[in-house]
Scaffold this motif. Structure first.
Motif, PDB file in Angstrom:
ATOM      1  N   ARG A  66      66.299 -20.901  25.358  1.00  0.00           N
ATOM      2  CA  ARG A  66      67.689 -21.341  25.277  1.00  0.00           C
ATOM      3  C   ARG A  66      68.596 -20.111  25.278  1.00  0.00           C
ATOM      4  O   ARG A  66      68.637 -19.370  24.296  1.00  0.00           O
TER       5      ARG A  66
ATOM      6  N   SER B  80      81.807 -20.241  28.316  1.00  0.00           N
ATOM      7  CA  SER B  80      82.460 -21.262  29.141  1.00  0.00           C
ATOM      8  C   SER B  80      83.625 -20.699  29.939  1.00  0.00           C
ATOM      9  O   SER B  80      84.343 -21.446  30.591  1.00  0.00           O
TER      10      SER B  80
ATOM     11  N   ASP C  99      76.446 -17.082  35.107  1.00  0.00           N
ATOM     12  CA  ASP C  99      75.264 -17.416  34.325  1.00  0.00           C
ATOM     13  C   ASP C  99      74.075 -16.566  34.747  1.00  0.00           C
ATOM     14  O   ASP C  99      73.046 -17.061  35.223  1.00  0.00           O
TER      15      ASP C  99
ATOM     16  N   ASP D 223      69.947 -19.947  31.450  1.00  0.00           N
ATOM     17  CA  ASP D 223      70.401 -21.318  31.271  1.00  0.00           C
ATOM     18  C   ASP D 223      70.161 -21.733  29.828  1.00  0.00           C
ATOM     19  O   ASP D 223      69.396 -21.093  29.099  1.00  0.00           O
ATOM     20  N   GLY D 224      70.817 -22.791  29.440  1.00  0.00           N
ATOM     21  CA  GLY D 224      70.655 -23.300  28.094  1.00  0.00           C
ATOM     22  C   GLY D 224      71.609 -24.442  27.838  1.00  0.00           C
ATOM     23  O   GLY D 224      72.562 -24.644  28.598  1.00  0.00           O
ATOM     24  N   PRO D 225      71.386 -25.191  26.756  1.00  0.00           N
ATOM     25  CA  PRO D 225      72.187 -26.389  26.496  1.00  0.00           C
ATOM     26  C   PRO D 225      73.498 -26.128  25.759  1.00  0.00           C
ATOM     27  O   PRO D 225      74.193 -27.074  25.394  1.00  0.00           O
ATOM     28  N   PHE D 226      73.843 -24.840  25.547  1.00  0.00           N
ATOM     29  CA  PHE D 226      75.037 -24.548  24.745  1.00  0.00           C
ATOM     30  C   PHE D 226      75.904 -23.502  25.435  1.00  0.00           C
ATOM     31  O   PHE D 226      75.393 -22.502  25.945  1.00  0.00           O
TER      32      PHE D 226
END
Length: 298
Positions: free
Chosen positions: A189, A194, A200, A216-219
């Motif tokens: 993660r 943003s 990225d 990449d990651g979920p946050f």
């Protein structure tokens, strides 16, 4: 009695701000008052300084020459008066400084008490924001920026360079393992930003080659402080400036990973101030203080 210095100040505010509205805000006047002052100035000089359209303002050739001469003249006047005042009682007056939240909390606040002790005549206002502010709109005297400079209207004093590091918390590494190579990040993660201007991918050195590695990651976070706190909480792996995470590394809250692949890159840190600013003694005092007292981790 005429007020030529006041007219010059108004003209510079319009020239630097690009509109009557921005000059009015900076000088705490109404746009109509600014317009009248410019009209009187042009009538007295007998030349058109500012070309007005329905969408924007632009300096004429005469306006550009007048701006250059006026800035130099007022600089000399301020230097004379400021020098006399400083000799008598030291730098005085309000000083407004803007910086990012990470830089302000980690680098500025720990040393600012020493500045106030050295310059008791200065009333300091520190504004921390991860949003890039307009010096004219926000009426800031100095803004500290990390990364590429985009506003050529401003003067810049380089304060140092922010080295980067890839880090994670011991809790995260105990749970998900420690990456042995940049390729292993594909299974971790990674905490991203943003911001529209970010990409990225992170740079890593392999031998003599530096390669951008997609992450990449979920946050995603909208500031360095958000990403740092998420990393400390065990939420993932982050890439941040060393100035921002120095205390976390020293305390063991974060651990640097993949140090052998660190490409040694970084971002320059500058103190910006308006190009028409006559380097008031309070501004010069703060810039000199930062040059002497600011220490950035390697």
């Amino acid at each position: 009695m005429d007020n030529r210095a006041g007219e010059m100040e108004t003209f510079l505010a319009v020239a630097d701000g690009g509109s009557f509205a921005s000059a009015a805000k900076a000088l705490r006047q109404t746009p109509s008052a600014i317009s009248r002052t410019i009209g009187r100035l042009e009538a007295r000089l007998g030349v058109l300084l500012i070309r007005r359209t329905t969408r924007a303002l632009a300096l004429t050739a005469e306006g550009e020459r007048y701006r250059e001469r006026v800035a130099a003249l007022l600089a000399e006047l301020d230097a004379l008066e400021g020098g006399l005042a400083q000799e008598a009682e030291g730098p005085r007056g309000p000083l407004r400084v803007n910086a990012s939240v990470p830089f302000g909390t980690q680098c500025l606040l720990p040393i600012l008490p020493r500045f106030l002790d050295a310059c008791p005549g200065i009333e300091l206002t520190l504004s921390l924001s991860d949003t890039l502010v307009d010096l004219v709109e926000e009426r800031a005297d100095i803004a500290i920026r990390i990364g590429p400079l985009r506003d050529t209207r401003l003067r810049a004093k380089k304060l140092g360079r922010s080295a980067m590091a890839v880090v994670a918390s011991p809790t995260y590494l105990d749970t998900y393992g420690t990456p042995a190579s940049p390729a292993d990040l594909a299974h971790h993660r990674c905490l991203r930003f943003s911001f529209r201007r970010t990409v990225d991918s992170w740079p890593f050195r392999t031998g003599k080659t530096v390669v951008q590695r997609p992450v990449d990651g979920p946050f995603m976070g909208n500031s360095g402080e958000v990403v740092r706190l998420m990393a400390v909480a065990g939420g993932g792996i982050a890439r941040l400036g060393r100035f921002h995470i120095a205390m976390d590394l020293a305390a063991g809250r974060l651990v640097e990973i993949l140090p052998d692949h660190n490409p040694g890159d970084g971002e320059d840190i500058h103190a910006l101030y308006a190009a028409h600013e006559r380097t008031a003694t309070r501004i010069r005092a703060f810039l000199d203080f930062l040059e002497a007292e600011l220490v950035l981790p390697e």
